[in-house]
Scaffold this motif. Structure first.
Motif, PDB file in Angstrom:
ATOM      1  N   ALA A  38       0.855  -1.188   0.000  1.00 31.28           N
ATOM      2  CA  ALA A  38       0.000   0.000   0.000  1.00 31.28           C
ATOM      3  C   ALA A  38       0.889   1.236   0.000  1.00 31.28           C
ATOM      4  CB  ALA A  38      -0.889   0.010   1.231  1.00 31.28           C
ATOM      5  N   LEU A  39       0.692   2.092  -0.989  1.00 26.39           N
ATOM      6  CA  LEU A  39       1.411   3.364  -1.020  1.00 26.39           C
ATOM      7  C   LEU A  39       0.513   4.420  -0.369  1.00 26.39           C
ATOM      8  CD1 LEU A  39       3.787   5.139  -2.007  1.00 26.39           C
ATOM      9  CD2 LEU A  39       2.562   5.384  -4.185  1.00 26.39           C
ATOM     10  N   ILE A  40       1.093   5.203   0.544  1.00 24.28           N
ATOM     11  CA  ILE A  40       0.296   6.210   1.242  1.00 24.28           C
ATOM     12  C   ILE A  40       0.737   7.591   0.779  1.00 24.28           C
ATOM     13  CG2 ILE A  40      -0.546   7.026   3.474  1.00 24.28           C
ATOM     14  CD1 ILE A  40      -0.996   3.994   3.006  1.00 24.28           C
ATOM     15  N   ALA A  41      -0.191   8.291   0.113  1.00 31.07           N
ATOM     16  CA  ALA A  41       0.096   9.651  -0.358  1.00 31.07           C
ATOM     17  C   ALA A  41      -0.405  10.655   0.665  1.00 31.07           C
ATOM     18  CB  ALA A  41      -0.574   9.882  -1.704  1.00 31.07           C
ATOM     19  N   ARG A  42       0.042  11.891   0.512  1.00 35.53           N
ATOM     20  CA  ARG A  42      -0.307  12.907   1.508  1.00 35.53           C
ATOM     21  C   ARG A  42      -1.780  13.300   1.442  1.00 35.53           C
ATOM     22  NH1 ARG A  42       2.845  17.446   3.769  1.00 35.53           N
ATOM     23  NH2 ARG A  42       4.392  17.463   2.124  1.00 35.53           N
ATOM     24  N   ASP A  49      -4.185  11.129  -8.531  1.00 28.75           N
ATOM     25  CA  ASP A  49      -3.208  11.302  -9.626  1.00 28.75           C
ATOM     26  C   ASP A  49      -2.339  10.055  -9.769  1.00 28.75           C
ATOM     27  OD1 ASP A  49      -4.102  13.790 -10.186  1.00 28.75           O
ATOM     28  OD2 ASP A  49      -2.455  14.860  -9.196  1.00 28.75           O
ATOM     29  N   LEU A  50      -1.870   9.565  -8.627  1.00 28.74           N
ATOM     30  CA  LEU A  50      -0.977   8.400  -8.663  1.00 28.74           C
ATOM     31  C   LEU A  50      -1.712   7.158  -9.151  1.00 28.74           C
ATOM     32  CD1 LEU A  50       0.823   9.063  -5.284  1.00 28.74           C
ATOM     33  CD2 LEU A  50       1.968   8.940  -7.504  1.00 28.74           C
ATOM     34  N   ALA A  51      -2.964   7.000  -8.708  1.00 26.52           N
ATOM     35  CA  ALA A  51      -3.738   5.806  -9.095  1.00 26.52           C
ATOM     36  C   ALA A  51      -3.928   5.754 -10.611  1.00 26.52           C
ATOM     37  CB  ALA A  51      -5.085   5.791  -8.379  1.00 26.52           C
ATOM     38  N   ALA A  52      -3.938   6.929 -11.246  1.00 26.29           N
ATOM     39  CA  ALA A  52      -4.095   6.975 -12.708  1.00 26.29           C
ATOM     40  C   ALA A  52      -2.823   6.515 -13.413  1.00 26.29           C
ATOM     41  CB  ALA A  52      -4.450   8.395 -13.136  1.00 26.29           C
ATOM     42  N   TYR A  61       3.528   3.098 -13.897  1.00 29.21           N
ATOM     43  CA  TYR A  61       3.285   2.318 -12.684  1.00 29.21           C
ATOM     44  C   TYR A  61       1.982   2.811 -12.060  1.00 29.21           C
ATOM     45  CZ  TYR A  61       3.693   1.105  -7.732  1.00 29.21           C
ATOM     46  OH  TYR A  61       3.436   0.660  -6.460  1.00 29.21           O
ATOM     47  N   GLN A  62       1.077   1.873 -11.765  1.00 31.26           N
ATOM     48  CA  GLN A  62      -0.202   2.228 -11.142  1.00 31.26           C
ATOM     49  C   GLN A  62      -0.257   1.617  -9.746  1.00 31.26           C
ATOM     50  OE1 GLN A  62      -2.704   1.093 -14.765  1.00 31.26           O
ATOM     51  NE2 GLN A  62      -3.784   2.902 -14.004  1.00 31.26           N
ATOM     52  N   PRO A  63       0.058   2.399  -8.731  1.00 31.71           N
ATOM     53  CA  PRO A  63       0.127   1.853  -7.379  1.00 31.71           C
ATOM     54  C   PRO A  63      -1.251   1.628  -6.768  1.00 31.71           C
ATOM     55  CG  PRO A  63       0.559   4.214  -7.341  1.00 31.71           C
ATOM     56  CD  PRO A  63       0.393   3.842  -8.786  1.00 31.71           C
ATOM     57  N   THR A  64      -1.287   0.754  -5.768  1.00 28.98           N
ATOM     58  CA  THR A  64      -2.445   0.670  -4.879  1.00 28.98           C
ATOM     59  C   THR A  64      -2.209   1.743  -3.836  1.00 28.98           C
ATOM     60  OG1 THR A  64      -2.559  -1.706  -5.254  1.00 28.98           O
ATOM     61  CG2 THR A  64      -3.726  -0.838  -3.321  1.00 28.98           C
ATOM     62  N   VAL A  65      -2.995   2.815  -3.923  1.00 25.34           N
ATOM     63  CA  VAL A  65      -2.634   4.007  -3.158  1.00 25.34           C
ATOM     64  C   VAL A  65      -3.785   4.472  -2.266  1.00 25.34           C
ATOM     65  CG1 VAL A  65      -3.181   5.500  -5.141  1.00 25.34           C
ATOM     66  CG2 VAL A  65      -1.645   6.341  -3.379  1.00 25.34           C
TER      67      VAL A  65
END
Ligand SMILES: NC(=O)c1ccc[n+]([C@@H]2O[C@H](COP(=O)([O-])OP(=O)(O)OC[C@H]3O[C@@H](n4cnc5c(N)ncnc54)[C@H](OP(=O)(O)O)[C@@H]3O)[C@@H](O)[C@H]2O)c1
Length: 309
Positions: A38-42, A49-52, A61-65
């Motif tokens: 699991a990537l944790i964004a602020r 944005d990251l999930a896209a 790269y499409q993280p699980t965020v």
């Protein structure tokens, strides 16, 4: 209570990484095929944005965020935020009921993390992996070597499986001090003089570089640094030469008008010196100068897209 529209409660992950920046994305894009992560964004916006999808080293790269407050539990949490954000990230990690929280940040952050993560194992390793952000994309520059404290064997194994040179170091405290020596000598001077690391080796900057090493060395030595003074000088000069074309991250932060890691780097050394009853006037002066520069250049800031230190 769950409200309509709230996401489903997230489950527990083996690994979570807090900090979707340059180094965080370099690591997670390689770790994701190895371990559910699991990537944790602020923020929710950043997470969306990251999930896209994000370009890391030329690959999408499409993280699980996730983002607060909807963060999952995790067995192990890796902290990869900048120094000023350490306690906020640590508080977030504590809500994830982790078995262990590991920092691979520069500077000394273990004590700050421990103060906000009272339960479970907390440790700090070091890494010479490198990456920088160029607009929305992340450019990895080095896989480097990552050393972790004893007790973080699962994380070392995942990193190694992802292709990083990573291992447990029984001498991690001394290794951290050697890295701190490099950071207290190179980073603030590069930021103050706005020069590349290699330029520090020539006069007049070299005088100050050596002065910072000589002043820090007795304090770090008493704290467990394994290098004698000659070896310490050579080690710092060798790193400055090897990373000669690089712009230190502290310089990049100043140019971009961001807060620097001066407190977790030079501030950590000064706190150590104070505990030993020693004053380090040159490092005090350098900290004052960097604090003055922080934010002052925001109006003229332009992200340099340089290389990491
Ligand atoms: N980059 C390298 O080559 C390198 C090499 C060795 C060591 N390091 C160390 O690694 C650490 C990270 O460096 P970096 O270059 O990856 O920094 P970075 O690119 O600035 O990334 C840090 C990330 O942390 C996020 N963040 C801050 N507070 C947060 C919070 N409370 N919750 C979730 N995310 C949060 C930031 O989000 P926002 O974008 O929203 O601010 C940012 O995306 C630093 O200590 C650095 O010294 C870096």
């Amino acid at each position: 209570m769950t409200e309509p529209g709230d996401p489903a409660p997230p489950h527990r992950f083996p690994l979570a990484v807090i900090g979707a920046g340059a180094l965080g994305l370099h690591f997670v894009s390689r770790l994701a095929p190895v371990v559910p992560l699991a990537l944790i964004a602020r923020s929710a916006n950043r997470a969306a944005d990251l999930a896209a999808g994000v370009d890391v080293g030329g690959h999408l790269y499409q993280p699980t965020v996730f983002s607060p407050p909807f963060v999952p539990e995790a067995d192990w949490v890796l902290i990869l935020v900048k120094g000023p954000d350490t306690k906020a990230a640590g508080r977030l990690a504590a809500t994830m009921a982790p078995r262990g929280v590991l920092s691979l940040q520069n500077g000394l952050t273990e004590t700050a993390l421990r103060s906000v993560c009272p339960a479970g194992r907390v440790g700090q390793g070091i890494t010479t992996a490198g990456a920088y952000r160029d607009g929305a994309r992340v450019v990895p520059t080095a896989d480097g070597t990552t050393l972790l404290p004893p007790g973080f064997e699962p994380m070392a194994a995942w990193l190694a499986e992802a292709g990083f040179e990573a291992r447990i170091s029984p001498n991690i405290a001394a290794e951290r001090l050697a890295k701190l020596l490099v950071n207290v000598a190179i980073n603030p001077l590069a930021a103050i003089f706005c020069i590349t690391n290699g330029a520090l080796l020539a006069p007049p900057h070299r005088v100050l570089l050596d002065a910072l090493v000589d002043e820090a060395w007795p304090v770090l030595r008493r704290a467990g640094l394994a290098l004698d003074l000659g070896a310490a000088r050579e080690w710092v000069a060798e790193v400055a030469a090897r990373t000669g074309a690089n712009r230190a991250s502290m310089l990049q932060d100043i140019l971009a008008g961001r807060a620097t890691e001066i407190e977790t780097i030079t501030g950590a050394l000064l706190a150590m010196a104070a505990a030993q009853g020693v004053v380090l006037p040159t490092h005090e002066a350098v900290r004052t100068l960097v604090r003055r520069l922080e934010g002052a250049s925001a109006a003229t800031s332009q992200a340099p897209g340089g290389l990491p230190d």
